[in-house]
Design a protein around this motif. Structure first.
Motif, short mmCIF file in Angstrom:
data_model
loop_
_atom_site.label_atom_id
_atom_site.label_comp_id
_atom_site.label_asym_id
_atom_site.label_seq_id
_atom_site.Cartn_x
_atom_site.Cartn_y
_atom_site.Cartn_z
N ILE A 122 -7.09 24.98 5.89
CA ILE A 122 -7.04 25.25 7.32
C ILE A 122 -7.76 24.14 8.08
N ALA A 123 -8.93 23.76 7.57
CA ALA A 123 -9.69 22.68 8.22
C ALA A 123 -8.95 21.35 8.12
N GLY A 124 -8.27 21.14 7.00
CA GLY A 124 -7.61 19.86 6.80
C GLY A 124 -6.12 19.86 7.04
N CYS A 169 12.44 4.67 -0.94
CA CYS A 169 11.35 3.93 -0.29
C CYS A 169 10.58 4.82 0.68
N VAL A 170 11.31 5.56 1.50
CA VAL A 170 10.67 6.44 2.48
C VAL A 170 9.91 7.56 1.78
N GLY A 171 10.52 8.17 0.77
CA GLY A 171 9.88 9.27 0.07
C GLY A 171 8.62 8.85 -0.67
N VAL A 172 8.68 7.73 -1.37
CA VAL A 172 7.53 7.24 -2.12
C VAL A 172 6.38 6.86 -1.18
N THR A 173 6.71 6.17 -0.09
CA THR A 173 5.69 5.78 0.88
C THR A 173 5.04 7.01 1.51
N THR A 174 5.85 7.97 1.90
CA THR A 174 5.35 9.21 2.51
C THR A 174 4.44 9.96 1.54
N GLY A 175 4.88 10.09 0.30
CA GLY A 175 4.09 10.81 -0.71
C GLY A 175 2.76 10.15 -0.98
N PHE A 176 2.75 8.82 -1.05
CA PHE A 176 1.51 8.10 -1.30
C PHE A 176 0.53 8.28 -0.14
N MET A 177 0.99 8.08 1.08
CA MET A 177 0.12 8.18 2.24
C MET A 177 -0.43 9.60 2.41
N ALA A 178 0.43 10.58 2.22
CA ALA A 178 -0.01 11.97 2.37
C ALA A 178 -1.05 12.34 1.31
N SER A 179 -0.92 11.77 0.12
CA SER A 179 -1.86 12.08 -0.97
C SER A 179 -3.28 11.64 -0.66
N LEU A 180 -3.43 10.61 0.15
CA LEU A 180 -4.77 10.13 0.50
C LEU A 180 -5.57 11.21 1.24
N VAL A 181 -4.87 12.02 2.02
CA VAL A 181 -5.51 13.10 2.77
C VAL A 181 -5.46 14.41 2.00
N GLU A 182 -4.34 14.69 1.36
CA GLU A 182 -4.16 15.96 0.67
C GLU A 182 -5.03 16.09 -0.57
N GLY A 183 -5.33 14.97 -1.24
CA GLY A 183 -6.10 15.02 -2.48
C GLY A 183 -7.40 15.79 -2.37
N PRO A 184 -8.31 15.41 -1.47
CA PRO A 184 -9.58 16.14 -1.33
C PRO A 184 -9.39 17.60 -0.91
N ALA A 227 -4.86 17.29 9.50
CA ALA A 227 -4.91 15.93 8.97
C ALA A 227 -3.81 15.69 7.93
N TYR A 228 -3.67 16.63 6.97
CA TYR A 228 -2.70 16.43 5.90
C TYR A 228 -1.26 16.49 6.40
N SER A 229 -0.92 17.60 7.09
CA SER A 229 0.46 17.77 7.52
C SER A 229 0.84 16.72 8.55
N SER A 230 -0.11 16.36 9.40
CA SER A 230 0.15 15.31 10.37
C SER A 230 0.42 13.98 9.68
N MET A 231 -0.38 13.67 8.66
CA MET A 231 -0.16 12.44 7.90
C MET A 231 1.21 12.47 7.22
N LEU A 232 1.57 13.63 6.68
CA LEU A 232 2.85 13.77 6.00
C LEU A 232 4.02 13.42 6.92
N ALA A 266 2.95 18.18 16.01
CA ALA A 266 3.87 19.14 15.40
C ALA A 266 3.53 19.36 13.93
N GLY A 267 3.08 18.31 13.26
CA GLY A 267 2.70 18.45 11.86
C GLY A 267 1.50 19.35 11.67
N SER A 268 0.55 19.32 12.60
CA SER A 268 -0.63 20.18 12.47
C SER A 268 -0.25 21.65 12.64
N VAL A 269 0.70 21.95 13.53
CA VAL A 269 1.18 23.33 13.67
C VAL A 269 1.86 23.76 12.38
N ARG A 270 2.62 22.86 11.79
CA ARG A 270 3.29 23.15 10.52
C ARG A 270 2.29 23.44 9.42
#
Length: 314
Positions: free
Chosen positions: A95-97, A127-142, A100-105, A35-39
């Motif tokens: 589009i390519a990522g 706690c949930v917001g900070v953890t989510t933001g950190f994990m998503a940044s690993l993919v979203e950064g590049p 990966a990014y939205s799914s990770m989010l 669902a995240g990839s569609v988003r």
């Protein structure tokens, strides 16, 4: 996901308000990924042109040169000099990522909600917001880095003189020249934006969603899809109002020179200090208008795409 951060069973999680999910963490995670990839695809298709204008306005004065007087001037100059296709520069990267990014989010959000479900409020939200933001940044950064570097190239796509032919070429050049750390330029700006931003984004969405489910306006019950659209619009707008100066700093760090010795800024705080000194606080809000123009419709569409896909998956 199981229960939402706010302690009730979220539509985002189960597709059925008021019912807890019986899915295992693995099954729920897979559904969040799909669902995240569609988003993510929805976000790129609906918002990239205005995002390009935002990034150009944010980065234009970093070298002392002001190319555009505002949103309309940026649009006109871009079309005249580079053609309409220029508004989709760097689109191949998100589009390519996007999957990966939205799914990770959404995967990170769902799993973090499970992990921190016994933490008392309001600490659970943080706690949930900070953890989510950190994990998503690993993919979203590049993804954001290559997109940004392509968006601030003022050449027609494929024209001579352009440093990068596209987002993938940008990534290849950066990795070849600087190694893997090359695609994480400006990552501190990204993670400093995303950790508080995800807290605001998901927290606002869930509160709005809770209040609008079954709500009545002028005596008429809101259709489910309209409640999702309104909640997404509110969440997206609130997110950008809350963190815009941090996003400005993130853009400047990513648009800076790829050679560390030639960069103008050392980190997000340095960007903010130098910008205020040179342009005042107002300088931190360059590009705010196109950003807010896209915030409500894009995030409304994104959450609708996620919710409906998640519901179809069961």
């Amino acid at each position: 996901s199981a229960q939402s951060t706010w302690g009730y069973s979220s539509q985002m999680s189960t597709g059925r308000p008021g019912e807890a999910s019986s899915d295992s963490a693995v099954v729920s995670g897979i559904k969040d990924i799909l669902a995240g990839s569609v988003r993510g695809i929805t976000q790129v298709l609906t918002g990239h042109p205005l995002d390009t204008i935002k990034v150009r306005l944010q980065s234009q004065t970093a070298d002392g040169e002001k190319r555009f007087s505002g949103v309309v001037d940026c649009y006109r100059q871009t079309v005249r000099k580079e053609g309409f296709r220029a508004f989709f520069k760097g689109a191949a990267s998100p589009i390519a990522g996007c999957a990966a990014y939205s799914s990770m989010l959404f995967l990170a959000y769902g799993q973090a909600s499970r992990v921190y479900r016994d933490v008392p409020m309001p600490y659970r939200v943080v706690c949930v917001g900070v953890t989510t933001g950190f994990m998503a940044s690993l993919v979203e950064g590049p993804i954001e880095l290559t997109k940004t570097k392509c968006q601030v190239q003022y050449h027609r796509i494929g024209a001579e003189g352009a440093k990068y032919s596209g987002a993938l070429d940008c990534a290849r050049q950066l990795v070849r020249k600087h190694g893997l750390k090359g695609v994480y330029q400006g990552w501190r700006g990204m993670v400093s934006r995303n950790m508080p931003g995800s807290t605001v984004y998901f927290g606002t969405y869930e509160v709005a969603r809770r209040e609008l489910v079954g709500a009545r306006l002028a005596g008429i019950a809101l259709p489910d899809s309209l409640a999702i659209l309104l909640s997404g619009a509110i969440a997206g707008s609130t997110f950008w109002v809350a963190i815009y100066p941090l996003d400005f700093a993130r853009t400047r760090l990513m648009a800076d020179h790829d050679e560390k010795a030639l960069r103008k800024f050392t980190g997000p705080i340095d960007v903010i200090k130098k910008t205020i000194r040179a342009e005042g606080v107002r300088g931190l809000y360059a590009g705010f208008v196109p950003c807010m123009m896209r915030a409500a419709p894009v995030n409304a569409a994104c959450f609708l795409a996620f919710e409906k896909t998640r519901k179809l998956l069961g």
